[in-house]
Every structure is written in C-alpha cells, then in structure tokens.
Scaffold this motif. Structure first.
Motif, short mmCIF file in Angstrom:
data_model
loop_
_atom_site.label_atom_id
_atom_site.label_comp_id
_atom_site.label_asym_id
_atom_site.label_seq_id
_atom_site.Cartn_x
_atom_site.Cartn_y
_atom_site.Cartn_z
N ILE A 1 -5.90 6.77 -6.50
CA ILE A 1 -5.88 6.18 -5.16
C ILE A 1 -7.28 5.75 -4.75
CG2 ILE A 1 -5.48 6.67 -2.71
CD1 ILE A 1 -3.09 8.39 -3.64
N ALA A 2 -8.28 6.58 -5.05
CA ALA A 2 -9.65 6.23 -4.69
C ALA A 2 -10.08 4.93 -5.39
CB ALA A 2 -10.60 7.36 -5.06
N ALA A 3 -9.68 4.75 -6.64
CA ALA A 3 -10.01 3.52 -7.36
C ALA A 3 -9.30 2.33 -6.73
CB ALA A 3 -9.62 3.66 -8.83
N ALA A 4 -8.08 2.54 -6.26
CA ALA A 4 -7.31 1.44 -5.67
C ALA A 4 -7.82 1.07 -4.29
CB ALA A 4 -5.84 1.83 -5.60
N VAL A 5 -8.40 2.02 -3.58
CA VAL A 5 -8.90 1.74 -2.23
C VAL A 5 -9.95 0.63 -2.29
CG1 VAL A 5 -10.28 2.67 -0.33
CG2 VAL A 5 -8.37 3.98 -1.25
N VAL A 6 -10.76 0.66 -3.33
CA VAL A 6 -11.80 -0.35 -3.49
C VAL A 6 -11.17 -1.74 -3.58
CG1 VAL A 6 -13.65 -1.16 -5.00
CG2 VAL A 6 -13.37 1.27 -4.57
N GLY A 7 -10.04 -1.84 -4.28
CA GLY A 7 -9.37 -3.12 -4.42
C GLY A 7 -8.39 -3.42 -3.31
N GLY A 8 -8.17 -2.49 -2.39
CA GLY A 8 -7.24 -2.69 -1.30
C GLY A 8 -5.81 -2.89 -1.76
N GLN A 9 -5.37 -2.10 -2.70
CA GLN A 9 -4.05 -2.26 -3.27
C GLN A 9 -2.94 -1.71 -2.39
OE1 GLN A 9 -4.06 -0.48 -7.11
NE2 GLN A 9 -5.22 -2.13 -8.05
N LEU A 10 -1.74 -2.21 -2.65
CA LEU A 10 -0.53 -1.70 -2.01
C LEU A 10 0.30 -1.01 -3.08
CD1 LEU A 10 0.49 -4.78 0.16
CD2 LEU A 10 -0.66 -2.69 0.92
N TYR A 11 0.91 0.11 -2.71
CA TYR A 11 1.75 0.86 -3.64
C TYR A 11 3.19 0.84 -3.19
CZ TYR A 11 -2.40 2.80 -5.86
OH TYR A 11 -3.57 2.95 -6.53
N ARG A 12 4.09 0.51 -4.09
CA ARG A 12 5.52 0.55 -3.82
C ARG A 12 6.01 1.99 -3.99
NH1 ARG A 12 7.99 -4.43 -4.23
NH2 ARG A 12 9.69 -3.29 -3.27
N ARG A 13 7.24 2.25 -3.53
CA ARG A 13 7.79 3.61 -3.50
C ARG A 13 7.75 4.33 -4.86
NH1 ARG A 13 11.15 6.90 -0.02
NH2 ARG A 13 10.89 5.30 1.55
#
Length: 103
Positions: free
Chosen positions: A39-51
């Motif tokens: 999640i921390a890595a994705a925060v940098v890219g501003g990602q969205l996560y599906r269910r």
C-alpha cells in the motif's frame, strides 16, 4: 544446452519475457507488513484498489468489509461506475497505520 546452472537465488525469471528480475532480499515479517509495504508503494502512484485486491491486502472477507464500512471503521470506497467501486491507496494506508500494533 550450454550453462545448465540454476539461477541465482537473488534473481527470478518471468515466463513472458524470460528476463531476470531482482527479488527483495528479505521477506516481509507478516501479512500486515507485506500489505503495508504494498500500500505504501501504491500511495506514491495514487493507485486505486478494487475489492479483490483489498480483500487480499487486508485478509478481510466481503461481509466483514461491508460491516466495517457501515460502522465507519474502514475507509469508504469511491464509486467508479454504477456497479464498480475502488479504494484509494492513501485511505488504505492510513487505515493500516491506525491499526493496533502498526509501526
């Protein structure tokens, strides 16, 4: 075939490209650590996560997610369409950081 030596333990190959990719040197200490790192890595890219990804990252079932969302103890998803929702990586990271025992 020349050079039939096994690959280095610090490298993995992908079947699609057969290129060597460096692997992490140390495995995460727990599922929480692995999810928090992802999640921390994705925060940098501003990602969205599906269910399905949220279920995998948190270890929570659909019914538990729904119950926690209604209770206000889990981040609200954002609506992508009439039947599609996703969670912001930053919201999930903040939720993970607020858990007891989070570092």
């Amino acid at each position: 075939m020349k050079g039939n030596t096994p690959p280095s333990p610090s490298l993995a190959t992908t079947s699609a490209t057969n290129r060597a990719l460096p692997m992490a040197s140390a495995a995460p200490q727990s599922l929480h650590d692995a999810a928090a790192t992802a999640i921390a890595a994705a925060v940098v890219g501003g990602q969205l996560y599906r269910r399905p990804t949220v279920r995998e990252l948190t270890g929570l079932s659909d019914s538990t997610l729904d119950r926690m969302i209604r209770a206000g103890t889990f981040p609200q998803p954002i609506k992508l369409g009439p039947r599609s929702v996703a969670w912001r990586s930053a919201d999930l990271a903040a939720w993970m950081a607020s858990l007891p025992g989070a570092q």
